[in-house]
Design an enzyme around this catalytic site. Structure first.
Site, PDB file in Angstrom:
ATOM      1  CG  HIS A  91      -0.269   0.158   2.521  1.00 57.36           C
ATOM      2  ND1 HIS A  91       0.299  -0.904   3.178  1.00 57.36           N
ATOM      3  CD2 HIS A  91      -0.050   1.243   3.302  1.00 57.36           C
ATOM      4  CE1 HIS A  91       0.835  -0.492   4.314  1.00 57.36           C
ATOM      5  NE2 HIS A  91       0.646   0.812   4.412  1.00 57.36           N
ATOM      6  CG  HIS A 114       6.961  11.253  -9.251  1.00 58.59           C
ATOM      7  ND1 HIS A 114       8.318  11.406  -9.466  1.00 58.59           N
ATOM      8  CD2 HIS A 114       6.497  10.509 -10.288  1.00 58.59           C
ATOM      9  CE1 HIS A 114       8.653  10.787 -10.591  1.00 58.59           C
ATOM     10  NE2 HIS A 114       7.565  10.229 -11.109  1.00 58.59           N
ATOM     11  CD  GLU A 125       5.338  10.444 -14.321  1.00 61.88           C
ATOM     12  OE1 GLU A 125       5.716  10.351 -15.501  1.00 61.88           O
ATOM     13  OE2 GLU A 125       6.005  10.030 -13.360  1.00 61.88           O
TER      14      GLU A 125
END
Length: 139
Positions: free
Chosen positions: A7, A66, A115
Site C-alpha cells: 500500500h 512521486h 504523475e
C-alpha cells in the site's frame, strides 16, 4: 521475498478535502473512512490517507519523489483538461524525448507529487538502451 507493493500512505492536512480530491478528481474508489483516515482503491493500489496537521510540508516541493499512475495515450488530453478544469496544480514537466512517452505531473492538496504516464517500464528501457550508452542494463 518481497512480492509487490502492499500500500501507499500519505499524510494529509485535511482528510475531508483530500477524500474529495482522490475520489472526485482521480476517480479512486473509497473503501473506508473515519474522521482522520481513509482507504481507497486507486487503479488496483491500496492508498491510505492519514490526517496529520502539525508536520512540515514545505520540503515536499523540492523533491522529484512521486507516484506515477498509468493512463492510455488516448486519454492523455482528456486527463490534462480534467485536471485543469478542476484547478489542480499542474507542474511543468521535464523535457523528454517522444520515446519516453507522455506525462502530466501535478500535486495533491498537500503538495505530494503525482504523475499520469502513458509509457511502461519496457518503453523506458527500450528508449534508454537506444539513447543512453553510459547506462548498464541487467535485463
Amino acid at each position: 521475498m518481497i512480492k509487490g507493493i502492499n500500500h501507499i500512505t500519505y499524510s494529509v492536512s485535511n482528510i475531508a478535502k483530500s477524500i474529495e480530491f482522490y475520489r472526485d478528481i482521480l476517480g479512486a474508489d473509497i473503501l473506508v473512512e473515519s474522521e482522520t483516515s481513509a482507504y481507497f482503491n486507486l487503479g488496483g493500489i491500496w492508498l491510505a490517507l492519514n490526517e496529520e496537521k502539525n508536520i512540515p510540508r514545505s520540503e515536499i516541493k523540492y523533491s522529484y519523489t512521486h507516484i506515477a499512475f498509468t493512463i492510455s495515450d488516448n486519454d492523455f488530453e482528456d486527463w490534462y483538461n480534467w485536471l485543469k478544469e478542476n484547478e489542480v496544480n499542474i507542474l511543468e514537466g521535464r523535457d523528454r524525448d517522444i520515446r519516453d512517452k507522455k506525462s502530466i505531473y501535478f500535486t495533491d492538496l498537500d503538495g505530494h507529487k503525482l504523475e499520469l504516464h502513458t509509457g511502461s517500464l519496457e518503453d523506458r528501457l527500450s528508449y534508454y538502451k537506444e539513447a543512453k550508452p553510459h547506462m548498464n542494463f541487467y535485463i
